[in-house]
Every structure is written in C-alpha cells, then in structure tokens.
Design an enzyme around this catalytic site. Structure first.
Site, PDB file in Angstrom:
ATOM      1  N   PRO B 129       0.850  -1.199   0.000  1.00 50.97           N
ATOM      2  CA  PRO B 129       0.000   0.000   0.000  1.00 50.97           C
ATOM      3  C   PRO B 129       0.888   1.252   0.000  1.00 50.97           C
ATOM      4  O   PRO B 129       1.906   1.299   0.694  1.00 50.97           O
ATOM      5  CB  PRO B 129      -0.781  -0.114   1.308  1.00 50.97           C
ATOM      6  CG  PRO B 129      -0.699  -1.565   1.686  1.00 50.97           C
ATOM      7  CD  PRO B 129       0.631  -2.036   1.194  1.00 50.97           C
ATOM      8  N   GLY B 131       0.685   5.478   0.237  1.00 50.47           N
ATOM      9  CA  GLY B 131      -0.086   6.707   0.439  1.00 50.47           C
ATOM     10  C   GLY B 131       0.701   7.884  -0.083  1.00 50.47           C
ATOM     11  O   GLY B 131       0.844   8.080  -1.280  1.00 50.47           O
ATOM     12  N   TYR B 199       3.805  16.459   6.599  1.00 50.11           N
ATOM     13  CA  TYR B 199       2.448  16.996   6.388  1.00 50.11           C
ATOM     14  C   TYR B 199       2.106  17.295   4.928  1.00 50.11           C
ATOM     15  O   TYR B 199       1.017  16.979   4.450  1.00 50.11           O
ATOM     16  CB  TYR B 199       2.307  18.260   7.234  1.00 50.11           C
ATOM     17  CG  TYR B 199       1.009  19.008   7.063  1.00 50.11           C
ATOM     18  CD1 TYR B 199      -0.141  18.598   7.720  1.00 50.11           C
ATOM     19  CD2 TYR B 199       0.944  20.140   6.244  1.00 50.11           C
ATOM     20  CE1 TYR B 199      -1.330  19.287   7.574  1.00 50.11           C
ATOM     21  CE2 TYR B 199      -0.248  20.839   6.093  1.00 50.11           C
ATOM     22  CZ  TYR B 199      -1.378  20.412   6.761  1.00 50.11           C
ATOM     23  OH  TYR B 199      -2.555  21.095   6.601  1.00 50.11           O
ATOM     24  N   ARG B 211       0.942   4.994  12.868  1.00 49.76           N
ATOM     25  CA  ARG B 211       0.848   5.659  14.177  1.00 49.76           C
ATOM     26  C   ARG B 211       1.654   6.954  14.197  1.00 49.76           C
ATOM     27  O   ARG B 211       2.487   7.191  15.082  1.00 49.76           O
ATOM     28  CB  ARG B 211       1.347   4.754  15.301  1.00 49.76           C
ATOM     29  CG  ARG B 211       0.458   3.572  15.558  1.00 49.76           C
ATOM     30  CD  ARG B 211       0.911   2.804  16.786  1.00 49.76           C
ATOM     31  NE  ARG B 211       0.000   1.681  17.018  1.00 49.76           N
ATOM     32  CZ  ARG B 211      -1.098   1.761  17.768  1.00 49.76           C
ATOM     33  NH1 ARG B 211      -1.423   2.882  18.370  1.00 49.76           N
ATOM     34  NH2 ARG B 211      -1.865   0.717  17.903  1.00 49.76           N
ATOM     35  N   VAL B 266      -5.301  -3.106   4.002  1.00 48.50           N
ATOM     36  CA  VAL B 266      -5.196  -1.724   3.539  1.00 48.50           C
ATOM     37  C   VAL B 266      -6.274  -0.900   4.230  1.00 48.50           C
ATOM     38  O   VAL B 266      -7.469  -1.198   4.088  1.00 48.50           O
ATOM     39  CB  VAL B 266      -5.401  -1.632   2.011  1.00 48.50           C
ATOM     40  CG1 VAL B 266      -5.239  -0.196   1.531  1.00 48.50           C
ATOM     41  CG2 VAL B 266      -4.463  -2.573   1.283  1.00 48.50           C
ATOM     42  N   VAL B 267      -5.892   0.112   4.979  1.00 52.94           N
ATOM     43  CA  VAL B 267      -6.874   1.054   5.524  1.00 52.94           C
ATOM     44  C   VAL B 267      -7.458   1.811   4.332  1.00 52.94           C
ATOM     45  O   VAL B 267      -6.720   2.484   3.604  1.00 52.94           O
ATOM     46  CB  VAL B 267      -6.222   2.045   6.501  1.00 52.94           C
ATOM     47  CG1 VAL B 267      -7.223   3.092   6.957  1.00 52.94           C
ATOM     48  CG2 VAL B 267      -5.614   1.310   7.696  1.00 52.94           C
ATOM     49  N   TYR B 428      14.329  12.918  19.634  1.00 56.10           N
ATOM     50  CA  TYR B 428      14.490  12.908  18.177  1.00 56.10           C
ATOM     51  C   TYR B 428      15.918  13.351  17.868  1.00 56.10           C
ATOM     52  O   TYR B 428      16.302  14.472  18.179  1.00 56.10           O
ATOM     53  CB  TYR B 428      13.478  13.868  17.560  1.00 56.10           C
ATOM     54  CG  TYR B 428      13.349  13.797  16.064  1.00 56.10           C
ATOM     55  CD1 TYR B 428      12.352  13.020  15.470  1.00 56.10           C
ATOM     56  CD2 TYR B 428      14.199  14.507  15.232  1.00 56.10           C
ATOM     57  CE1 TYR B 428      12.218  12.958  14.091  1.00 56.10           C
ATOM     58  CE2 TYR B 428      14.077  14.441  13.851  1.00 56.10           C
ATOM     59  CZ  TYR B 428      13.085  13.668  13.288  1.00 56.10           C
ATOM     60  OH  TYR B 428      12.946  13.605  11.918  1.00 56.10           O
TER      61      TYR B 428
END
Lengths: 508, 508
Positions: B129, B131, B199, B211, B266-267, B428
C-alpha cells in the site's frame, strides 16, 4: 489460604453495610406488583457438586503454590462460582452453585501463575482468573460446560512493585484491590482517580482485563488510558508490553490484553499512570428541563470544557425521585479545576447547589447494597450499558428503552449518561421489575432484545462491564467474523489447549 | 492515471521550493570534511528492472481498476520504489531503482481494493500500500526480495465521506493528503491538528498505518488518539472497527490495525476526531540553562499543565546555532489556551519572545528540503527517534548519543524532545556527517548501534516513524517472541498467502 467472611454471600459487600429500602421505593414496588421473595439460602447449605479435579492434578498444583493454597471445600468453590450480576445473586440465593470451579488456587506471584498455567495446559484443566469477583457479565462463571476448571484467585499478588515519582507511574501486582492501591498511593501524594461502582472490591488486574471505566472518567480517563505497561502470564510463557507512553512500533499489544478477560492469559502486574491527589474536591447538582437539553450541555463540556472529573446526567425517569423532579439532574464532581457554571447556565441549566452532588457522592457505592434489599423485597434490579457517538445517542436511548419496556411487564427503566468523550458518551440503564416465576429467563429475553437494539442503533455492546458470557454473541456480531478469527488466532498461539477462561469473550 | 511531475525525484517536495545551504552550515560542513557529491541522476535515466508481472496478472488487475490505472512504465515504478529516508534518496540519486515494484495500481475505491487484494492473493503477488510515500523506515520499499509485487497507490481514494458536526468526527477515504483534509475541514470550522513534518505529502491512511505523531501532539494528541473508526480491506474481506469513542467490548481491534503498516490489510477509510479551528495561534521561544533544566520544565507542563499545542526542546548541540546559544531553546506553540509563563519562569526559563517560535513555525517543513541541499553538498543527514518514561530519558539520551558519536567519524549529533506525555517523552536525533565512500552502509552500522542502545536503555524502537524494514529486527526484540507469534497468527488469518507488504513489520 482461608476465605474471609467479610463479603456477603449471594449479595454485595460487607453484611454490616446492608440497607433497607426507603419507604418511597417500597411504595413504588407495591405499584409494580412486587411481592417479597424467599430468603437467601445460607452459604453452608448451598449445593456444590463434587470436585472433578483428579488427585494428581491437585497434588501438581499444590507442588506449585503449596497445599494450603489449594482449596476444594464447598464454600470456597461456591464463592468463586460466579460474579455479582443479578442472575448470579438469584442463583446463589436459591442455593445453586452448579457452575462452581473444582478448586480455588491462590498463587503467590507471577512465576507461580506461569507454573500453574503450564500444569493446567498439560492436563487440559480450564483456568478462570479471579480478581475481585465483581463481574456482572459472567466473566468469572458460572461455568456452562462440564469441563473441569480451577479458579485462580489473585489476592496474594498484592504488592506495590515500584513507584516512579518522576514518570508518575506505579507498578502493582494485579490482585491489589482498588482501595488498597489508593491507600498506598495517597501516602505518597498520588491517586489513580479510578472509581467505578465496584471500587470497594475490584482489583487492578480486573480493571485492566475488562477495560473498566470509573465514575470520574471525564477527569481521569478510563482504566485502559491509565495502563502504560502490562505483564501477562500465558500458558506458553510471559508477555511484557509497554516501554513508553506512546509508540509507533507496530500494533499496540497492550490493547490486545486490555479487555482480554483472562482468555489470552493472566495479567499479573501492571504499570499505571498516576495523578497528584487533588487539593480540593467538591460536588454539585444542576437541573435541566429535559434529558436532551442536559445532554447538549454535557456534550459541550466534553468537547470544549471545562471538564469536571465526574459528569453524570440522569434522564427524566431516573431524576423523578430526586431534587430535579420534572426535569433532569446533572451531578458534577470537581477535583480542583475550573468550574463550568457559565457554560451550564448558558445552556439552560439551573444550579441546585452542592447538596445533590454531595448526596450522590455519599451514596456512590450504595447501589449494589440497595439491589440486595430489592431482591429481598421480591424485585429484580439489573443494569446494562453501551456507548456511541453523540449523533447516534438519541436514537440509541429511545430504542433501547423501548426494547426494555416492550419486553418486560410493568418495569421501571431509568437511564443516565455517566462517561463523556469528545466524540460520544455512554448510556447506563437500570431496570427494576418484579421477580415473577422466572426472573433470570425473563431478564435474559429482555436483555437480548435490548442488546439487539444496541447493535442496530450503532452502539457498542459494552462500554465498561465487558463481554463475559453474557455479551459474547453480540460481541461477535460487533467485531464481525474476521475480528473473531483474528482473536481466535491469537488465542490459539498463546493458549494452545484453550484452557484460559474458555467460556468468555470469544465464541466457540 | 499519470504521474504528476510536482514531486522532486531523489529528493523532497516541490522542486521550486529547493533551498541552498546557509553560509554558517556550509562552513560547518567544511569543518566536518564534507566534499560536494555527484549530482543526482535524472529520473528518465534511472535503471529500473523489467517488470516481472505476467500479462495475465496485468489484465486481471486492469479488469478491476481499468487499464488506465495500471502503470508499468519505468518512471511510475521508480517513483514507487521507496520512501524518503536518506538511504532511499542516496540510491535514487545514484539512479538505482532495483527494488521498484513491477506495476503501480490506482484503485478507485474500497471495493476495488478488495478485488485487487483477492486477485493478488490468488496469484501470490505481493501488495505494498502506498499513500504519500513519505516513509523513512523502508515502509514502502525498496523490496529486498525477488518476489513480484505491485504498489497500490491510494491517491484516488480522496473523498470526504461524512462530516458529523455533532460528534465532531469526519470520515475520509484513506488516500486524502493532510493539506487537502485540513482544507476541507477548515471550510467547516474544524481541524485535525495533525502536523507531522511529512504533512505536505502524507496521507491520512498512512498516518493511521504508521501511528504518526504531529508537531502539535501535546495539544491535539497522536494520530492514533484521533482515529475512532477504521475500514480495512484484507485479502479475505473487509474489517470495520470502532463504533464508539470507547468500549469495554474486548481487545481494541482499532489498535491492531493502527501501526500495522499494510501488513494486515489496507486502511481504505477512517473516521477521525475533529477539533474546532483555534481562534488564535502563536509561537514563542524560551531559553534554559541546560537540556536537563528544560526537560524538567516541559515535564511539568506535560504533567500539570498548562499544556501548549507544540512543545519542542532542543539540546545544547541543536540549540548552538540559534537564539539560545550556550543554553537550550524551547519552542512553544499555543492554539488558544492559557500561557505557561509562570511555570516556565519558576523553572528557570528566560522568555525570548515570539521571534524564535515564529521562525521555527515558518521553517517547520523545511528540514527535508535542507537535507536535499546537504546531500548535494556531500553530507549525509538522517534522523532517528524513540520514546521512554521520564525517569529513563536521561540515560536513553546519553547512551544513544554516545552510540552515534562512537560509530560515526566526525558527526554532528543533535537532539530534541518534541512529544511530551504525562509519563514520558520522545527523543528525536538528527545526525549530519560526510557521505564518504559508503554512506548507506556507514549509517546502517551507526543506526544498529543506536538501536541497540535504545532497547538497552528501555526506549521503544520508534515513537513516530514506524517499523518498516529498518526497525524490524529491533521491533521483534521489543515485543518478544510471543508478541511476534501473536502478530504472525493474525496475519495468517487475514492474509493467508502473505501478500500484504511482506517485508515490513513482522520478521520472517
């Protein structure tokens, strides 16, 4: 291990705390056609079947936990034969402990739990984890099958393992009961803030295994929000889950064991998020013209704040006997925090002052005692609950209420909203009806109708009681066949002989 | 379907937004021994292997989605051959698309996704998948195996399905990219408030599958907090999960699919919690004497409030070039809300005014563009991140930093805390080092050392990047063999032929 006599047989809590019915309720019962019931059979006279546990198994378990921690006497087994649903109490009052376990085992720690599960897996003995025994959905029995089983009572797992003041977390063994946990935490200036109606007896492990939600959930969150780590004993070994407040490392396995009701393993310890003890705590009441108007106001609090710790709105029927009669009573509880007066007044609320809130708080654990008095009087009092997104709530309320009224003869049906979220809320229904000839059967039929209505209206089959045996079929419909298959697959891996609480949660 | 040329090959984002290195950084690179790198190979000249997809499979997929939505040309395949990790970019710059999929498929809706998965299961073709393609952990390739596979690009699933203003939820198809979702919501007065560094390109389905956590997570929560319902297409059918804001009905199956990275299905659509658009938004900077002092202050905000939406504390090294040089820079972003001035001042903070905060906000999406300029200049810039409970954070910081410095030659190692919770926070790390002869290999060795340090110090292997192929081995260590077995069991049920993103998340 010896059973304490502190808990009432065939009823709730401390016998010394038993209550009589207020005259107003007694009059109401008469109007509902209720006639006094037969008194409860004494625990010494309860019919408990012979233990089916072979001597070899008993000896193997005694080798793990010590002979003193393996009980097969009738009283211990009867007391572990079910939870605290009204159906449980009706059976217990009648002296029926047919579904009791064949032994009660009291392990002393995680390693003993692992060893017990290994021994039971080898011998295909079913294991029912038992915390406070407060399930109202059949989560700890009675057994409906003829399979030999033990109750695994976790009361000896009662230690605070660690309190981390910097991270504001505490690790407890799972058998610690809520009041003891709060006592330990209060001495260090902390609280969990988890106060369900079962608070006086329920254990932290039970809260986790059933996704409990407490009366102050608006302020403190649900118990599943509080659990940051879990240790679970399974028949094939130990699972530790939770290393951080949040993670992007795959599916959240904490969420697989939260709500697993002992069907995947035994929660033996858990790390929970703490809050500081509040400096001030106060309760108050408000009146709204209608349930709809009150629901709009509590939705605003949940979505835009300020958000009290306790938010509890009764419908017109539940409010009828109280200080908001002719309208609806909203009880708020603040643990510190900003008051919501301006929002509530703008939404049409009328302040009733502290008294209605204080009265609710004083009686917050009284309902189970009152239920016992109702049972004595010949009434059958039971509850069911659900949750949904806000836009579905009005239809859910109407359809569940209609299903209950339609399927019960001259029933009193009361409801309140007691857990609010940004996107929705719970509905909690209380039903009072005459016991009649077949109280358990009549309730099961009504409950089935109400449960069908819950699913049809888009609600979840339980917001905080759990699945147990009672909701199992509706739960399967809620999560669908692939959801059931996924859970079965996990169970097959962690519990290859299917010994873990085999009658709850996952349908055969 | 045709590929848009809007996204830079072997780099990030809009080519028109490319940046040059500031002189200060250029000087720093020279000090690190960095020499300019070879220019990137043009996308038209990239080496893409022949498609292994048999004609029969191509025709079967074309029958589902239409021939125009099955692309097997080199550019489309090269552009779906990986994500945006620095290793991905280095390979792409070198013209290497060896791990590209054999075709790119653009389904038009949930039913087409189900049909594609069925067709691929029958033929044992792997499905990745895809996106926004912004993974930095190998979540979308390149493939390390020789198995035929397709990329399933979800960009045509771009509709708002429903906006429920009462429940404050919106249901989107999964391919909607974040800026488009915010545009749709802003027109109705709402926001998600989810603003990760990816974003500009990332999709809502990708946020759920990994997540994701955004820069304003202190105020708006993580993406997994926002998802109240999911629809997932699997090779054996459809799963719907989530009927209420919260439920006690068993394990939370939403949490099984959140973070599942396409390995379980797959969402295809998701329902997310909304917030009202803030009335005011402002940023500001504070200075603390040390990372330790700043960490104490942000812990206080997370635990006791007031809690700004954005909380970002840089360590001494990351702060060195900015307005808090000699100390540590804390950037706060407020969406409405009470200011935290009193708490910060009491904890030793010095207000630096709005400028440092505004500058951070203006440059919040600039880092990936800057990375491209660093790559041109011959540097290798990469990041890694973790999270842990507060009490473990100091040792986690020290040990990961030491592991990186020890395993890289003359590296710049920077760190910030950018996601805070009551019980812990994330760390981070950013590393800048000369590319040298084998930049990917050198980084892999350093990353392995750092990942070992993360687990040893009690951190999670990823707080918001996910597992992908990069973290798979450490993820297995984090969740343990029983956790891995449980996930494998679920995968075997939902994906019996193992076609779903088979190289990520769950080790073989």
């Amino acid at each position: 291990m010896s059973e304490s006599a502190e808990e009432r047989w065939a009823g709730w809590g401390d016998p010394a705390a038993a209550v009589s019915l207020p005259p107003s309720i007694a009059a109401l019962l008469e109007a509902l056609g209720v006639r006094p019931a037969a008194p409860s059979v004494d625990v010494a006279d309860v019919r408990v079947p012979e233990s089916r546990l072979p001597d070899e198994v008993r000896q193997a378990l005694a080798a793990v936990v010590g002979a003193a921690n393996v009980l097969t006497g009738p009283e211990a087994r009867a007391r572990h034969g079910g939870g605290k649903s009204t159906a449980d109490l009706v059976r217990q009052r009648a002296g029926d402990a047919a579904g009791a376990p064949d032994a009660v085992i009291y392990p002393g720690g995680h390693d003993e739990v692992v060893a017990v599960l290994r021994a039971c897996t080898e011998r295909r003995i079913a294991v029912v984890p038992f915390g406070g025994g407060t399930s109202v959905v059949g989560g700890v029995g009675p057994s409906l099958s003829g399979r030999p089983r033990i109750a695994l009572d976790l009361r000896r797992l009662d230690r605070l393992v660690e309190l981390d003041e910097v991270s504001r977390t505490a690790t407890f063994e799972a058998g610690v009961r809520a009041p003891r946990a709060e006592e330990i935490l209060a001495a260090r200036g902390f609280t969990l803030g988890h106060v369900p109606q079962s608070y006086e007896y329920a254990s932290l492990g039970g809260f986790a295994a059933t996704r409990s939600s407490g009366q102050a959930s608006a302020g403190y969150g649900r118990f599943d929000d509080m659990v940051v780590a879990l240790t679970v004993a399974t028949p094939v070994g130990t699972v530790h889950t939770g290393r951080a407040p949040a993670s992007a490392a795959g599916p959240d396995l904490r969420q697989l064991f939260l709500g697993s009701e002992g069907a995947l393993g035994v929660v033996t310890s858990l790390t929970v998020r703490l809050r500081p003890q509040p400096v001030s705590r106060r309760y108050e009441g408000w009146r709204f013209e209608s349930f709809e108007a009150g629901a709009l106001a509590v939705r605003r609090l949940a979505q835009d704040g300020p958000r009290p710790a306790v938010v509890r709105l009764s419908d017109e029927y539940e409010s009828a006997l109280g200080p908001a009669a002719g309208g609806c009573l909203l009880v708020l509880g603040y643990d510190d925090g900003t008051d919501a007066d301006a929002v509530l007044a703008a939404d049409g609320g009328t302040a009733l002052g502290p008294e209605p809130g204080q009265r609710w708080a004083a009686e917050r654990f009284a309902a189970p005692y009152l239920r016992d008095a109702l049972l004595d009087a010949g009434a059958y009092a039971e509850t069911l609950e659900t949750a949904a997104f806000w836009s579905r709530l009005p239809a859910l309320y109407a359809q569940v209420r209609a299903a209950l009224l339609d399927s019960l003869d001259r029933a009193l049906v009361l409801c309140h909203i007691s857990h609010v979220y940004e996107t929705g809320a719970s509905l909690y229904f209380t039903v009072v009806v005459a016991q009649g000839d077949d109280p358990v059967g009549a309730w099961q039929r009504a409950k089935a109708r109400a449960s069908d209505a819950i699913l049809a209206a888009g609600g979840t089959i339980s917001h905080h009681h759990g699945v147990g045996t009672e909701h199992r079929d509706w739960y399967a419909r809620e999560i669908g066949p692939l959801g059931v298959d996924a859970l079965r697959a996990v169970k097959a891996v962690l519990d290859p002989q299917g010994i873990m609480n085999p009658e709850v949660l996952i349908p055969d």
